[in-house]
Scaffold this motif. Structure first.
Motif, PDB file in Angstrom:
ATOM      1  N   ARG A 178       2.120   8.402  -6.156  1.00 39.98           N
ATOM      2  CA  ARG A 178       3.079   7.340  -5.834  1.00 39.98           C
ATOM      3  C   ARG A 178       2.375   6.035  -5.477  1.00 39.98           C
ATOM      4  NH1 ARG A 178       8.324   9.574  -2.751  1.00 39.98           N
ATOM      5  NH2 ARG A 178       9.037   7.515  -3.431  1.00 39.98           N
ATOM      6  N   VAL A 179       1.188   6.109  -4.937  1.00 36.59           N
ATOM      7  CA  VAL A 179       0.463   4.866  -4.645  1.00 36.59           C
ATOM      8  C   VAL A 179      -0.093   4.274  -5.931  1.00 36.59           C
ATOM      9  CG1 VAL A 179      -1.494   3.829  -3.434  1.00 36.59           C
ATOM     10  CG2 VAL A 179      -0.102   5.558  -2.303  1.00 36.59           C
TER      11      VAL A 179
ATOM     12  N   ALA B 143       0.450   0.295   0.530  1.00 36.28           N
ATOM     13  CA  ALA B 143       0.529   1.588  -0.156  1.00 36.28           C
ATOM     14  C   ALA B 143       1.890   2.245   0.069  1.00 36.28           C
ATOM     15  CB  ALA B 143      -0.604   2.498   0.321  1.00 36.28           C
ATOM     16  N   PHE B 144       2.406   2.148   1.285  1.00 43.40           N
ATOM     17  CA  PHE B 144       3.733   2.728   1.541  1.00 43.40           C
ATOM     18  C   PHE B 144       4.821   1.964   0.775  1.00 43.40           C
ATOM     19  CE2 PHE B 144       1.539   4.521   5.250  1.00 43.40           C
ATOM     20  CZ  PHE B 144       1.936   5.838   5.113  1.00 43.40           C
TER      21      PHE B 144
ATOM     22  N   VAL C 231      -1.315   8.551   1.930  1.00 43.11           N
ATOM     23  CA  VAL C 231      -0.876   7.224   1.472  1.00 43.11           C
ATOM     24  C   VAL C 231      -1.573   6.143   2.291  1.00 43.11           C
ATOM     25  CG1 VAL C 231       1.089   5.617   1.412  1.00 43.11           C
ATOM     26  CG2 VAL C 231       1.387   7.978   0.617  1.00 43.11           C
ATOM     27  N   TYR C 232      -1.551   6.296   3.596  1.00 41.81           N
ATOM     28  CA  TYR C 232      -2.124   5.290   4.500  1.00 41.81           C
ATOM     29  C   TYR C 232      -3.593   5.026   4.174  1.00 41.81           C
ATOM     30  CZ  TYR C 232      -3.140   3.002   9.011  1.00 41.81           C
ATOM     31  OH  TYR C 232      -3.516   2.110   9.990  1.00 41.81           O
TER      32      TYR C 232
ATOM     33  N   ARG D 136       6.182   4.767   6.851  1.00 44.28           N
ATOM     34  CA  ARG D 136       6.913   5.222   5.672  1.00 44.28           C
ATOM     35  C   ARG D 136       8.424   5.075   5.875  1.00 44.28           C
ATOM     36  NH1 ARG D 136       7.054  11.610   4.013  1.00 44.28           N
ATOM     37  NH2 ARG D 136       7.996  11.409   1.949  1.00 44.28           N
ATOM     38  N   ARG D 137       8.909   5.531   7.026  1.00 48.95           N
ATOM     39  CA  ARG D 137      10.353   5.484   7.254  1.00 48.95           C
ATOM     40  C   ARG D 137      10.853   4.050   7.398  1.00 48.95           C
ATOM     41  NH1 ARG D 137       8.673  10.007  10.128  1.00 48.95           N
ATOM     42  NH2 ARG D 137       8.513   8.876  12.085  1.00 48.95           N
TER      43      ARG D 137
ATOM     44  N   ARG E 150       4.451   0.329  -2.046  1.00 54.10           N
ATOM     45  CA  ARG E 150       4.326   0.740  -3.457  1.00 54.10           C
ATOM     46  C   ARG E 150       4.896   2.128  -3.669  1.00 54.10           C
ATOM     47  NH1 ARG E 150      -1.047  -1.725  -4.332  1.00 54.10           N
ATOM     48  NH2 ARG E 150      -0.464  -3.742  -5.195  1.00 54.10           N
ATOM     49  N   ALA E 151       4.552   3.050  -2.775  1.00 55.98           N
ATOM     50  CA  ALA E 151       4.992   4.438  -2.933  1.00 55.98           C
ATOM     51  C   ALA E 151       6.513   4.532  -2.925  1.00 55.98           C
ATOM     52  CB  ALA E 151       4.400   5.316  -1.827  1.00 55.98           C
ATOM     53  N   GLU E 152       7.152   3.594  -2.231  1.00 52.02           N
ATOM     54  CA  GLU E 152       8.619   3.605  -2.168  1.00 52.02           C
ATOM     55  C   GLU E 152       9.233   2.702  -3.233  1.00 52.02           C
ATOM     56  OE1 GLU E 152      10.363   5.602  -0.206  1.00 52.02           O
ATOM     57  OE2 GLU E 152       8.554   6.429   0.720  1.00 52.02           O
TER      58      GLU E 152
ATOM     59  N   GLY F 198      -4.395   3.587   0.693  1.00 48.69           N
ATOM     60  CA  GLY F 198      -4.014   2.170   0.672  1.00 48.69           C
ATOM     61  C   GLY F 198      -5.044   1.303   1.351  1.00 48.69           C
ATOM     62  N   ALA F 199      -5.523   1.758   2.490  1.00 47.61           N
ATOM     63  CA  ALA F 199      -6.520   0.982   3.234  1.00 47.61           C
ATOM     64  C   ALA F 199      -7.784   0.785   2.399  1.00 47.61           C
ATOM     65  CB  ALA F 199      -6.851   1.689   4.559  1.00 47.61           C
TER      66      ALA F 199
ATOM     67  N   ALA G 246      -2.950  -0.513   3.994  1.00 50.31           N
ATOM     68  CA  ALA G 246      -2.233   0.701   4.391  1.00 50.31           C
ATOM     69  C   ALA G 246      -0.728   0.515   4.221  1.00 50.31           C
ATOM     70  CB  ALA G 246      -2.566   1.055   5.843  1.00 50.31           C
TER      71      ALA G 246
END
Lengths: 243, 243, 243, 243
Positions: free
Chosen positions: D126-127, C88-89, D80-81, C38-39, C91-93, D84-85, C85
Motif C-alpha cells: 500500500r505504501v 506513507a499513511f 508503514v511508518y 493511520r486512523r 499514500r496507503a489510504e 515511509g520514514a 512517516a
C-alpha cells in the motif's frame, strides 16, 4: 494508580483512593512519569493509603500489556530499577513503600514462569526484604516468594472470571471480564468470606486470597470500587493494608 | 561510567576503574539501562570504587548533551527518580551510594541556574541526606547545596580550559578541550597542589576543588586517566573518595 | 490532530473535523503513534479534510513543548523522518499529503531562528516540493520557504494575543491566551477581513495571514472551533484548504 | 546497516558496503535514528548499493530481537511508518527505495505467522507496490507476498545452519551459527549454484533463494562479507540487486 504520562491523563486516582487500602503506583516503564509518581505518592500519603510499586514492561506504547520475551535477568533488572525509582519518591515524601506488584503482561508472565517469578521475587528481596510481593493467588510469583522467605500477598480479582485451575480466564474469552458491578461485588464478598469462587465452567474452586485487586483505569472503575467496598463493609469485612 | 545501552557499547569502564576513586554511573535517561547499571555497580563494588548516581536529561538520542528547557519541578523529579533507581542496584549488591553528580546539559544548566540547582540539591537531600552533591567548583550547584546544609564536592577538570570567571570555556571555543594528556596531568597537579589554574586568557585564577573529573567515554580516556593518576601520585597527592 | 498515544486519549478529533478545512497530524515524536496516525489520516480523508504533517521535537514526556537545543541538521533530519512517516499513511489510504506544520517548541524555535527555519523548509522541499509549509505569519519559517521557492502559508491565531512586532505574546504573559470563544471568533473575522489585529498593547498591526490555526487538544476546543467557523461563515468568509 | 544510534556506534557500514549489492537500513525503532538514516542512505547512493527499509519492533533496548506480542494491525502500522520514514530520506537524497526487509524478531515472527506476514506484505504494497519484500525462503512472508501479487525475494543465510524443514536453527542451538568464514562462503556458493544446502541433521534440503543475507553488526562481519563475496565471484556468480 499514577498511570498518567506527561500531558496524558488516565484514571481518576483521587476518587479511587477513597475505596482502597493499598495502591500500586506505575513506575515509568509501562505508564507514569517522575512528576506523576511524585504527585501520586503524595496523594496516597495524604490519604493514608499504603503504597506499592507497580513495575511493568518497558512498553509505553502498549501500556505494558503486550508480552515481551525478556530474560530472567532482564526481569530482575527492570524490577530493581523501577522499585528503586518509586521508593525514592516515597522516601522524599517521608513515607515508606510497603509492597511490589508487577503490572500487566509482566504479572501474567511471572504468574506462569518460575524463572521470571524467581527473578522478580529476588529483585524485591534484595532491594528491601521488608517489602511484600503481590501476585496472583496460586501462581508462580507466590511460590517464588515462599522459596526465598519473602512475604507475599495472594491476589484475587472481583471483576475477572476464573478457570477451574485457579488462573484467570484470558480477556479474549467471552465472559472473562465481569461487566456488572453488583456481580463483581458479590464475587469479592464470596472470596473474602469463603476463600472460594465459582469458576467460568460452574465449578467451585478455592482461592487463597490475601488481597483484592481493583482496576483504576477503566471507565467504570469508580462505580466498581465504590460498590465492592460497600458490599464488603455491609458484610462486616474490614478493609486494611496487608501487613 | 555505565553509559552503554542495550546492544550498544561506550567506554572502557573496566580499565578506567583502575585510575579513579569514585565513579558516576548513568541512570538510564541520557545513557545506561538497568542491566548496564547492575553490572557497573557490581564492578565498582568489586574494585572498591565509590559509587555515585549520574542523573541526566531524558534524551538518549542526544546523550543528555542537548539543553532541554525543563522546569525546576521536572529537574527535582527526574533527579529523585534516577538516584532512586541507581540506589536500588547499589543496595541489591550490598553497597552504599555515596554521591550524586548531574550529567551533561543538566550539570551545565544547574551550574548557572539557581532554581534548577536548588531543585537538584533538594532532590538529593530528600532521598538521602547523607549523599554528597558533586558540582562545578564555584557554581550554583555548590551554592544550592550550601543553602540547605547538604554536603557538596566542588569539581575541577583536568582536560578543560577555564574562563577568567572560573566557568569552563565552552567546547565550541578553540582550546576549550585540552587534547594533550601531559598538559591535562599538569593542570590536575596544579589544581590539587595550589587550588589555582591558568585561565584561557593567561590569567591565574583560584579553583576551590574537592575532586577532579575524568571522562570515561572518549577514545583516549584511558591514556588521560592513567597519565593524570601517575602525575598526581608522583607529586605525592593521595587519591581517595570524597567523604 | 492525532495526538493520542497508545492507551492515552487526547482531543476530540472527530468533532473538531467538522469545523476545519485542514488538519495537522502528529507524527509520533511529540505525540501520536502509528495506529493513531493511520486512523486519523483515514478520518480526514473520509471527511474531506486536507492533511498535513505536524512534526515535533522528540519529547513525548513534554508533548513537544519544551525547547530542546537541536542543531539545524537535527531539525532537517527529524522533519524528513516524520513527514515521510505520515506521508506513507496518507499514500496507503489513497490520499495526498498537502502541507507541513512544525509543532510546539519546534514551530516557535523555527519562527525565530533562520538556521532552523532553513533546515525545515529544505527538508519539506526535498521530500516533496509540492508541499506547502505552514509557519507563523511574518516569521523566519515563511522567509525560509520564500528563499528556496517553497510555497508557504502564513498562519494567524484566533485565540492568542499578539505583540506589537507581530509575534505571539508568550503563554506566560497575562492575557496571552484569549479565553473567550466570542472574542476569538471576532479576532478570526478581523484577521480574515482586514489582515490586521489589535496587539496586546492596543496598537493595530498588520497580519498577512493565509490560514487560521485552531487547537484541538484543549478542553473547550470544540466550542472555539464551532464559534469561530460560525462567525467566519456569517461574515461571508469561505473556509477552504490552502492551495 | 545504519544501526548506530545517537552517540552509539555499531557496525562498519562503510567497509561492508564494498561487498554487498543491497543494504537493509534500520528505521529508528530497533536501531538507527534520523541522522544515521540520512547518512547511511547517502552512503549507499554514493556507492551504488540498492536501498531497502529494515523495519523492526519498537525496542531499542532489546535491539529488536525480543519477541513482542503485537497484533497484525500493529505490524501493519509500524511497517508503514518505518518504510515511509526511510523512503523520505531516500527521496530527499534523490534515490529510489527498492525493497523492505523486516528485522530481527519481527522477521522471525512474520516468517511463521501468516497474519503478521499478511499485515507486513499489505503495508509494503500500500505504501509502494513497486517495492520488493525480502523474507526467509519458504516462509509465510514469501507466501503472503505471493497472495497479493507483491514481488518478493527469498533470502538464504550463509552463516546459519538450517533445520530439515528449511527454517533456521535457533541461535540457542549448538551449531546454529556458522562461525567459520570459509564454511559460510562454501554454503553461500552451494546455495547460489544448487539452490540446496545440508541441514543441521546432515540431510540435503532445497532452498529457493533469490538473495543472500550478510550481517553487518558482528565483530567479524567484514571478514565474512569479504570471504563470501570472493568465493561467489571465484565461482563465477554475479552479485547484483534483486530486480
Amino acid at each position: 494508580m499514577g498511570e498518567s504520562f506527561g500531558a496524558y491523563r488516565i484514571g481518576r486516582d483521587e476518587d479511587i483512593l477513597s475505596y482502597v487500602s493499598s495502591a500500586n503506583i506505575a513506575c515509568g516503564f509501562h505508564a507514569g512519569d517522575p512528576g506523576v509518581m511524585r504527585r501520586t505518592v503524595r496523594l496516597c500519603l495524604d490519604r493514608g493509603v499504603s503504597i506499592g510499586a507497580h513495575p511493568g514492561l518497558p512498553d509505553l506504547a502498549g501500556f505494558g500489556r503486550r508480552e515481551i520475551r525478556i530474560t530472567a535477568s532482564e526481569a530482575y533488572e527492570l524490577t530493581v530499577y523501577q522499585i528503586g525509582a518509586l521508593q525514592a519518591f516515597v522516601r522524599a515524601e517521608g513515607g515508606v513503600m510497603r509492597h511490589v506488584k508487577p503490572h500487566g503482561a509482566l504479572y501474567n508472565m511471572a504468574a506462569a514462569d518460575p524463572a521470571l517469578a524467581d527473578a522478580i521475587a529476588c529483585a524485591v528481596q534484595r532491594v528491601d526484604p521488608a517489602l511484600i510481593l503481590y501476585g496472583l493467588a496460586g501462581s508462580e510469583l507466590i511460590r517464588a516468594a515462599a522459596r526465598i522467605g519473602l512475604r507475599a500477598a495472594a491476589e484475587a480479582f472481583a471483576d475477572r472470571a476464573y478457570r477451574p485451575d485457579g488462573t484467570l480466564a484470558p480477556r479474549s474469552q467471552s465472559g472473562a471480564v465481569i461487566a456488572d458491578a453488583a456481580q463483581a461485588a458479590q464475587q469479592a464478598v464470596r472470596i473474602a468470606q469463603t476463600q472460594s469462587v465459582t469458576a467460568i465452567d460452574g465449578r467451585d474452586i478455592a482461592i487463597a486470597a490475601d488481597t483484592l485487586c481493583i482496576h483504576g483505569d477503566t471507565p467504570d472503575a469508580l462505580e466498581f470500587a465504590s460498590r465492592i467496598r460497600q458490599e464488603l463493609e455491609r458484610s462486616g469485612i474490614d478493609i486494611r493494608p496487608v501487613s
